[in-house]
Scaffold this motif. Sequence first.
Motif, PDB file in Angstrom:
ATOM      1  N   VAL A   1       3.565   3.027 -12.523  1.00 35.12           N
ATOM      2  CA  VAL A   1       3.879   4.014 -11.482  1.00 35.12           C
ATOM      3  C   VAL A   1       5.350   4.418 -11.551  1.00 35.12           C
ATOM      4  O   VAL A   1       5.699   5.596 -11.415  1.00 35.12           O
TER       5      VAL A   1
ATOM      6  N   ILE B   1      -1.275  -2.676  -5.097  1.00 37.39           N
ATOM      7  CA  ILE B   1      -2.104  -1.533  -5.460  1.00 37.39           C
ATOM      8  C   ILE B   1      -2.523  -0.755  -4.218  1.00 37.39           C
ATOM      9  O   ILE B   1      -2.470   0.483  -4.180  1.00 37.39           O
TER      10      ILE B   1
ATOM     11  N   ILE C   1       0.541   5.283  -0.372  1.00 38.86           N
ATOM     12  CA  ILE C   1       1.672   6.187  -0.556  1.00 38.86           C
ATOM     13  C   ILE C   1       1.218   7.457  -1.263  1.00 38.86           C
ATOM     14  O   ILE C   1       1.599   8.567  -0.878  1.00 38.86           O
TER      15      ILE C   1
ATOM     16  N   MET D   1       0.377   9.056  -9.789  1.00 45.92           N
ATOM     17  CA  MET D   1       0.456   7.690  -9.273  1.00 45.92           C
ATOM     18  C   MET D   1      -0.891   6.997  -9.424  1.00 45.92           C
ATOM     19  O   MET D   1      -0.966   5.851  -9.875  1.00 45.92           O
ATOM     20  N   VAL D   2      -1.956   7.707  -9.053  1.00 42.88           N
ATOM     21  CA  VAL D   2      -3.282   7.088  -9.125  1.00 42.88           C
ATOM     22  C   VAL D   2      -3.645   6.767 -10.578  1.00 42.88           C
ATOM     23  O   VAL D   2      -4.132   5.685 -10.884  1.00 42.88           O
TER      24      VAL D   2
ATOM     25  N   ILE E   1      -1.752   3.781 -11.573  1.00 38.60           N
ATOM     26  CA  ILE E   1      -2.291   2.539 -11.026  1.00 38.60           C
ATOM     27  C   ILE E   1      -3.480   2.063 -11.863  1.00 38.60           C
ATOM     28  O   ILE E   1      -3.576   0.891 -12.239  1.00 38.60           O
TER      29      ILE E   1
ATOM     30  N   VAL F   1       1.197  -2.525 -13.157  1.00 40.02           N
ATOM     31  CA  VAL F   1       0.906  -1.393 -12.274  1.00 40.02           C
ATOM     32  C   VAL F   1       2.208  -0.795 -11.741  1.00 40.02           C
ATOM     33  O   VAL F   1       2.411   0.419 -11.762  1.00 40.02           O
TER      34      VAL F   1
ATOM     35  N   LEU G   1       0.453   1.228  -2.931  1.00 34.73           N
ATOM     36  CA  LEU G   1       0.743   2.393  -3.761  1.00 34.73           C
ATOM     37  C   LEU G   1      -0.288   3.487  -3.546  1.00 34.73           C
ATOM     38  O   LEU G   1       0.044   4.676  -3.502  1.00 34.73           O
ATOM     39  N   LEU G   2      -1.560   3.101  -3.388  1.00 35.78           N
ATOM     40  CA  LEU G   2      -2.604   4.101  -3.137  1.00 35.78           C
ATOM     41  C   LEU G   2      -2.357   4.810  -1.820  1.00 35.78           C
ATOM     42  O   LEU G   2      -2.540   6.024  -1.691  1.00 35.78           O
TER      43      LEU G   2
END
Lengths: 162, 119
Positions: free
Chosen positions: A111, B10, B16, A138-139, A142, A107, B13-14
């Motif tokens: 990213v 995760i 952000i 980014m999503v 991920i 992940v 990061l979400l």
Amino acid sequence: MTARKITQLALMTALSLALAYVERLFPLPVPVPGVKVGLSNLVTVFLLYRFGARDALVVNGLRVVLAGFLFGSLSSMLYALSGALAALIVMAGLKRVGWFSAMGVSVAGSVAHVGAQLLTAALITHTPGLTAYLPVLMVSGIITGAAIGFVAGALIRRVPEV
Amino acid sequence: MIKRADGLLIAALLLIAAALFLLNSRGGDSARGAAVYFEDELLTRLSLQAASEWTWRDGDAFVTVAAEAGGVRVARSSCPDQACVRQGRITRPGQAIICLPNRISVQLTDASELDATLY
């Protein structure tokens, strides 16, 4: 490098290249540029855990260059290289830290790849507005990174040592 | 073998991504003009209040930008992957369409950047 290792890494490179090609056959219906599944990352993560960062870097670099010559352009190769390099640095670093499994590492790599690629494109084309696409990328990074990382983790555990 | 740290990563990061998204959404919908660049050289400005088309050519390469009420899109392009055409229409200031192989970018500007529009 032994003949055995050369053969193994060559096979991995070919596999990575094949995955990169297959990926291009199914463009995702998302209108955002740069959204990829990142199938080749499967090979990179596997190599990272089974062979080490240096071998992963060599195979990855070779694949990006070959894919660039076969399917892309010189400029697309530049962006892909920046993404791949950033991803590998981040992944090797996180693996060293040891808190994450292959999924987390993947992940983070995904990213990092997408982020570095976007930033490079924004810099070279002088379009700071491009960074508005960062959240979406980014999503997607991920999600794809988690899926790839999950499969890579299974492979790392189950593929017998050669 | 998923670890707890993976989930935290995760989630972080979400968060952000969400924060970046909110930061970018402040722009609003007031796009009044579009600017077309070749690398960092400004080629032309287009008004979004009337429909118009403009084409950049260099040898066999071309990119056709179509401005419509409130938005702009790449109508046709000579690039092999057509990512710019598939991207469709952009409508908010700060958004951009880029054709990497042709090194053309189309950026939206808001009203404050245009002093006058002549066409």
